[in-house]
Design an enzyme around this catalytic site. Sequence first.
Site, PDB file in Angstrom:
ATOM      1  N   LYS A 121       0.829  -1.197   0.000  1.00  0.00           N
ATOM      2  CA  LYS A 121       0.000   0.000   0.000  1.00  0.00           C
ATOM      3  C   LYS A 121       0.870   1.256   0.000  1.00  0.00           C
ATOM      4  O   LYS A 121       0.662   2.176  -0.803  1.00  0.00           O
ATOM      5  CB  LYS A 121      -0.935   0.023   1.204  1.00  0.00           C
ATOM      6  CG  LYS A 121      -1.891   1.215   1.234  1.00  0.00           C
ATOM      7  CD  LYS A 121      -2.594   1.336   2.570  1.00  0.00           C
ATOM      8  CE  LYS A 121      -1.664   1.891   3.632  1.00  0.00           C
ATOM      9  NZ  LYS A 121      -2.348   2.162   4.907  1.00  0.00           N
ATOM     10  N   ASP A 139      -6.354   1.355   0.867  1.00  0.00           N
ATOM     11  CA  ASP A 139      -6.425   1.455   2.323  1.00  0.00           C
ATOM     12  C   ASP A 139      -7.851   1.138   2.750  1.00  0.00           C
ATOM     13  O   ASP A 139      -8.675   0.674   1.940  1.00  0.00           O
ATOM     14  CB  ASP A 139      -5.979   2.842   2.792  1.00  0.00           C
ATOM     15  CG  ASP A 139      -6.931   3.954   2.351  1.00  0.00           C
ATOM     16  OD1 ASP A 139      -7.897   3.672   1.611  1.00  0.00           O
ATOM     17  OD2 ASP A 139      -6.709   5.108   2.747  1.00  0.00           O
TER      18      ASP A 139
END
Length: 213
Positions: A121, A139
């Site tokens: 991420k 996220d």
Amino acid sequence: MRKKELYDKVIAYFEQAMPVAETELHYSNPFELLIAVILSAQCTDKRVNLITPPLFHDFPTPEALAASTPEVIFEYIRSVSYPNNKAKHLVGMAQMLVKEFHSEVPGTLEDLIKLPGVGRKTANVIQSVVFNKAAMAVDTHVFRVSHRIGLVPKSCTTPLSTEKYLMKYLPEAIVPKAHHWLILHGRYVCVARNPKCEVCGLNGICTASMLIK
């Protein structure tokens, strides 16, 4: 509604409602953004922005941060989540930048995830924001919003499967902006509890809003 039609409508809405979509983390160079994104894991951008100015001032380069210790860095970041681990990650990240990357933030997923504290991420955020690459960082906001709107099916149960599905349908050129559209929409409108469907411009095509009706 066909999937492509849904994507087209969602993209058209965001292009009009949010023509400029950028990270809310404060930074002035790739190194600062990398620090901020590492600190933002399970922590609000607002909190990170409060504590980074002194850190950026006192450790402006990878060399300066690499020469410090986790114990010193902890005092700067003690109010964020998991400060002990993040202090170790920041020092380790800076040391690796100096030793292996000539003190430059790398631009590939493969190199970025080598850095302490950097997962997929975080690496995708850096690729998207710094290098304007078609990288989708998933996220909690992106995961929630993409499912609620119906952009991804229920079978996408992980951030990685959600990322891959979104990348199949989003035009490559808008992926960096789309990442921020979904984050900001999730942060201020499609919130986790009591989403503000009554003021949402996607009300009517969103899967979740139709179920509520």
